[in-house]
Scaffold this active site. Structure first.
Site, PDB file in Angstrom:
ATOM      1  N   GLY A   1      99.813  44.451 -34.899  1.00  0.00           N
ATOM      2  CA  GLY A   1      98.883  43.550 -34.209  1.00  0.00           C
ATOM      3  C   GLY A   1      97.436  43.906 -34.511  1.00  0.00           C
ATOM      4  O   GLY A   1      96.566  43.779 -33.654  1.00  0.00           O
ATOM      5  N   HIS A   2      97.170  44.319 -35.747  1.00  0.00           N
ATOM      6  CA  HIS A   2      95.823  44.819 -36.100  1.00  0.00           C
ATOM      7  C   HIS A   2      94.767  43.715 -36.150  1.00  0.00           C
ATOM      8  O   HIS A   2      93.590  44.015 -36.223  1.00  0.00           O
ATOM      9  CB  HIS A   2      95.863  45.532 -37.453  1.00  0.00           C
ATOM     10  CG  HIS A   2      96.080  44.606 -38.604  1.00  0.00           C
ATOM     11  ND1 HIS A   2      97.303  44.021 -38.851  1.00  0.00           N
ATOM     12  CD2 HIS A   2      95.235  44.135 -39.544  1.00  0.00           C
ATOM     13  CE1 HIS A   2      97.190  43.247 -39.914  1.00  0.00           C
ATOM     14  NE2 HIS A   2      95.953  43.294 -40.351  1.00  0.00           N
TER      15      HIS A   2
ATOM     16  N   GLY B   1     101.244  47.847 -21.878  1.00  0.00           N
ATOM     17  CA  GLY B   1     101.523  46.894 -20.809  1.00  0.00           C
ATOM     18  C   GLY B   1     100.234  46.168 -20.470  1.00  0.00           C
ATOM     19  O   GLY B   1      99.379  45.958 -21.337  1.00  0.00           O
ATOM     20  N   SER B   2     100.058  45.815 -19.209  1.00  0.00           N
ATOM     21  CA  SER B   2      98.843  45.123 -18.779  1.00  0.00           C
ATOM     22  C   SER B   2      98.780  45.173 -17.260  1.00  0.00           C
ATOM     23  O   SER B   2      99.825  45.153 -16.598  1.00  0.00           O
ATOM     24  CB  SER B   2      98.905  43.667 -19.241  1.00  0.00           C
ATOM     25  OG  SER B   2      98.034  42.893 -18.458  1.00  0.00           O
ATOM     26  N   SER B   3      97.565  45.203 -16.711  1.00  0.00           N
ATOM     27  CA  SER B   3      97.453  45.315 -15.255  1.00  0.00           C
ATOM     28  C   SER B   3      98.085  44.120 -14.544  1.00  0.00           C
ATOM     29  O   SER B   3      98.454  44.223 -13.378  1.00  0.00           O
ATOM     30  CB  SER B   3      95.990  45.454 -14.849  1.00  0.00           C
ATOM     31  OG  SER B   3      95.248  44.350 -15.291  1.00  0.00           O
ATOM     32  N   CYS B   4      98.232  42.978 -15.245  1.00  0.00           N
ATOM     33  CA  CYS B   4      98.761  41.790 -14.564  1.00  0.00           C
ATOM     34  C   CYS B   4     100.267  41.853 -14.357  1.00  0.00           C
ATOM     35  O   CYS B   4     100.842  40.933 -13.795  1.00  0.00           O
ATOM     36  CB  CYS B   4      98.370  40.522 -15.309  1.00  0.00           C
ATOM     37  SG  CYS B   4      99.129  40.398 -16.911  1.00  0.00           S
TER      38      CYS B   4
ATOM     39  N   TYR C   1     105.385  36.692 -18.772  1.00  0.00           N
ATOM     40  CA  TYR C   1     104.752  37.754 -19.562  1.00  0.00           C
ATOM     41  C   TYR C   1     105.041  39.110 -18.918  1.00  0.00           C
ATOM     42  O   TYR C   1     105.363  40.090 -19.595  1.00  0.00           O
ATOM     43  CB  TYR C   1     103.249  37.475 -19.597  1.00  0.00           C
ATOM     44  CG  TYR C   1     102.407  38.525 -20.274  1.00  0.00           C
ATOM     45  CD1 TYR C   1     102.304  38.556 -21.664  1.00  0.00           C
ATOM     46  CD2 TYR C   1     101.693  39.467 -19.538  1.00  0.00           C
ATOM     47  CE1 TYR C   1     101.510  39.510 -22.287  1.00  0.00           C
ATOM     48  CE2 TYR C   1     100.907  40.419 -20.153  1.00  0.00           C
ATOM     49  CZ  TYR C   1     100.818  40.431 -21.533  1.00  0.00           C
ATOM     50  OH  TYR C   1     100.037  41.377 -22.139  1.00  0.00           O
TER      51      TYR C   1
ATOM     52  N   LYS D   1     106.798  42.478 -20.495  1.00  0.00           N
ATOM     53  CA  LYS D   1     106.048  43.727 -20.650  1.00  0.00           C
ATOM     54  C   LYS D   1     106.670  44.869 -19.841  1.00  0.00           C
ATOM     55  O   LYS D   1     106.654  46.019 -20.275  1.00  0.00           O
ATOM     56  CB  LYS D   1     104.586  43.509 -20.215  1.00  0.00           C
ATOM     57  CG  LYS D   1     103.776  42.773 -21.266  1.00  0.00           C
ATOM     58  CD  LYS D   1     103.504  43.701 -22.433  1.00  0.00           C
ATOM     59  CE  LYS D   1     102.717  43.060 -23.538  1.00  0.00           C
ATOM     60  NZ  LYS D   1     102.461  43.980 -24.661  1.00  0.00           N
TER      61      LYS D   1
ATOM     62  N   PRO E   1      96.599  48.774 -19.937  1.00  0.00           N
ATOM     63  CA  PRO E   1      95.179  48.386 -19.929  1.00  0.00           C
ATOM     64  C   PRO E   1      94.873  47.319 -18.891  1.00  0.00           C
ATOM     65  O   PRO E   1      95.708  46.476 -18.579  1.00  0.00           O
ATOM     66  CB  PRO E   1      94.948  47.812 -21.331  1.00  0.00           C
ATOM     67  CG  PRO E   1      96.126  48.214 -22.132  1.00  0.00           C
ATOM     68  CD  PRO E   1      97.258  48.379 -21.170  1.00  0.00           C
TER      69      PRO E   1
ATOM     70  N   LEU F   1      90.860  43.110 -20.679  1.00  0.00           N
ATOM     71  CA  LEU F   1      90.007  43.579 -21.774  1.00  0.00           C
ATOM     72  C   LEU F   1      89.154  42.434 -22.299  1.00  0.00           C
ATOM     73  O   LEU F   1      89.521  41.271 -22.167  1.00  0.00           O
ATOM     74  CB  LEU F   1      90.876  44.125 -22.903  1.00  0.00           C
ATOM     75  CG  LEU F   1      91.828  45.256 -22.504  1.00  0.00           C
ATOM     76  CD1 LEU F   1      92.733  45.614 -23.670  1.00  0.00           C
ATOM     77  CD2 LEU F   1      91.055  46.471 -22.020  1.00  0.00           C
TER      78      LEU F   1
ATOM     79  N   HIS G   1      91.139  34.140 -21.751  1.00  0.00           N
ATOM     80  CA  HIS G   1      90.919  34.771 -20.456  1.00  0.00           C
ATOM     81  C   HIS G   1      89.521  34.397 -19.970  1.00  0.00           C
ATOM     82  O   HIS G   1      88.747  33.753 -20.664  1.00  0.00           O
ATOM     83  CB  HIS G   1      91.079  36.287 -20.572  1.00  0.00           C
ATOM     84  CG  HIS G   1      92.505  36.708 -20.623  1.00  0.00           C
ATOM     85  ND1 HIS G   1      93.122  37.083 -21.781  1.00  0.00           N
ATOM     86  CD2 HIS G   1      93.449  36.783 -19.662  1.00  0.00           C
ATOM     87  CE1 HIS G   1      94.385  37.379 -21.523  1.00  0.00           C
ATOM     88  NE2 HIS G   1      94.613  37.201 -20.245  1.00  0.00           N
TER      89      HIS G   1
ATOM     90  N   TRP H   1      86.719  27.949 -13.064  1.00  0.00           N
ATOM     91  CA  TRP H   1      88.000  27.638 -12.432  1.00  0.00           C
ATOM     92  C   TRP H   1      88.155  28.395 -11.110  1.00  0.00           C
ATOM     93  O   TRP H   1      87.763  29.564 -11.008  1.00  0.00           O
ATOM     94  CB  TRP H   1      89.155  28.065 -13.333  1.00  0.00           C
ATOM     95  CG  TRP H   1      89.238  27.311 -14.620  1.00  0.00           C
ATOM     96  CD1 TRP H   1      88.454  26.271 -15.017  1.00  0.00           C
ATOM     97  CD2 TRP H   1      90.156  27.578 -15.687  1.00  0.00           C
ATOM     98  NE1 TRP H   1      88.834  25.857 -16.267  1.00  0.00           N
ATOM     99  CE2 TRP H   1      89.879  26.641 -16.696  1.00  0.00           C
ATOM    100  CE3 TRP H   1      91.190  28.496 -15.880  1.00  0.00           C
ATOM    101  CZ2 TRP H   1      90.593  26.605 -17.888  1.00  0.00           C
ATOM    102  CZ3 TRP H   1      91.907  28.469 -17.064  1.00  0.00           C
ATOM    103  CH2 TRP H   1      91.607  27.525 -18.050  1.00  0.00           C
TER     104      TRP H   1
ATOM    105  N   ASP I   1      93.624  30.288  -8.851  1.00  0.00           N
ATOM    106  CA  ASP I   1      92.891  31.552  -8.723  1.00  0.00           C
ATOM    107  C   ASP I   1      93.689  32.709  -9.321  1.00  0.00           C
ATOM    108  O   ASP I   1      93.129  33.708  -9.751  1.00  0.00           O
ATOM    109  CB  ASP I   1      92.671  31.883  -7.238  1.00  0.00           C
ATOM    110  CG  ASP I   1      91.343  31.348  -6.726  1.00  0.00           C
ATOM    111  OD1 ASP I   1      90.502  30.944  -7.558  1.00  0.00           O
ATOM    112  OD2 ASP I   1      91.152  31.348  -5.500  1.00  0.00           O
TER     113      ASP I   1
END
Ligand code: GDP
Length: 310
Positions: free
Chosen positions: A13-14, A108-111, A138, A142, A165, A168, A181, A204, A271
């Protein structure tokens, strides 16, 4: 703990925002970075991933490849977000294992934390409650990736780790208003409104949700830090430890861009989760902190976007 010098490192994924930042950051580590575009390896095809790893035999793999998107894209393409991410991560981790890859870093991701997780969110809040419905597809994929890294550690003794993360942003972000995002969306909206001489921009939702932001270069620095210094089953949060409301962010972006018009809310848009500030205690205790403040980060990202769109 782990020296990266002279190691061969595949950054999957570079071309993405995080992957390209990791490639830049690795330049100073004395390692050999290998990359493969989609035309060389389709990460959704197991045999292609297997052959690529068998041919290149990296020592380390950083998994920055994923299907990502903002709140709207997640909500409207559930099958793609779930299926693509499951395929990509399963193909890469299994091929890494069979090809004796020593270290694997999953993102992963905070979401993917529960919607109503305690704030700031500690690492052990994962799987402790229902997910935010707009991005559960998603999130499930993850979470499976984090579990895969743990499972290969447990069953095969692999030193595979995961980082989590926060939101970002930075150069190379996706500025498409339908799938981006919030940060790139606001930069673009404010810039275009200023150029057209519009009286307002539309944001939004209510503007009250709180989000934490980290510059992609800080994230890359943290990921390299973890590759060198962390070995453990539990994922590690990668964030700044501070959050702002969407309205505060909008005001900051408007200031940086120089847009002085009104901010209008589109209440037909969701939201999402009310707040998702992660605890940064664990990574701080390990010895890492971010170095790019939000104002500075928005300024450099805006400059990058303006140069690109001129
Ligand atoms: P999330 O962090 O997974 O919810 O994803 P986003 O970054 O897409 O959205 C974060 C918050 O910003 C949500 O409350 C959105 O409703 C809000 N937001 C405000 N304006 C925008 C916009 O123009 N685009 C996006 N993607 N989000 C926006």
């Amino acid at each position: 703990m782990h020296n990266l010098s002279r190691k061969r490192i595949w950054v999957a994924g570079h071309r993405g925002m995080v992957g390209s930042a990791v490639v830049r950051r690795l330049q100073s580590e004395g390692c050999e970075v290998i990359t493969a575009g989609r035309e060389t390896v389709d990460l959704m095809r197991q045999t292609q991933v297997e052959s690529f790893l068998a041919d290149t035999k990296p020592h380390v793999v950083v998994m920055a490849a994923a299907k990502v998107g903002g709140i709207l894209a997640n909500d409207t393409q559930p099958a793609s977000f779930l299926y693509d991410n499951l395929m990509i991560e399963a193909n890469i981790i299994e091929a890494a294992h069979t090809n004796e890859v020593e270290r694997f870093l999953f993102l992963g991701s905070s979401c993917i934390y529960p919607k109503f997780a305690p704030q700031p969110i500690p690492e052990d809040a994962l799987l402790n409650g229902p997910l935010e419905p707009t991005n559960e597809w998603y999130a499930i994929a993850k979470i499976a990736g984090i579990k895969l890294a743990q499972a290969y550690r447990k069953q095969y003794g692999r030193d595979y780790i995961s980082a989590m993360p926060t939101n970002l942003y930075g150069p190379g972000d996706n500025f498409d208003l339908n799938s981006s995002h919030v940060m790139p969306a606001l930069i673009r909206k404010a810039h275009e409104a200023k150029m057209r001489g519009d009286k307002s921009i539309t944001v939004w939702g209510t503007g009250t949700p709180r989000r934490e932001f980290l510059h992609a270069d800080d994230c890359a620095d943290a990921l390299v830090f973890l590759l060198k210094n962390y070995s453990g089953e539990e994922h590690v949060n990668v964030g700044s430890g501070e959050d702002v409301t969407i309205l505060e962010l909008t005001q900051l972006v408007c200031d940086v861009v120089g847009f002085t018009g009104e901010i209008v809310h589109d209440l037909t848009k969701p939201d999402g989760t009310p707040r998702k500030l992660m605890s940064a205690d664990k990574i701080r205790d390990l010895g890492w902190r971010p170095s790019i403040g939000l104002q500075e980060g928005v300024e450099t990202t805006y400059r990058w976007y303006r140069d690109l769109s001129n």
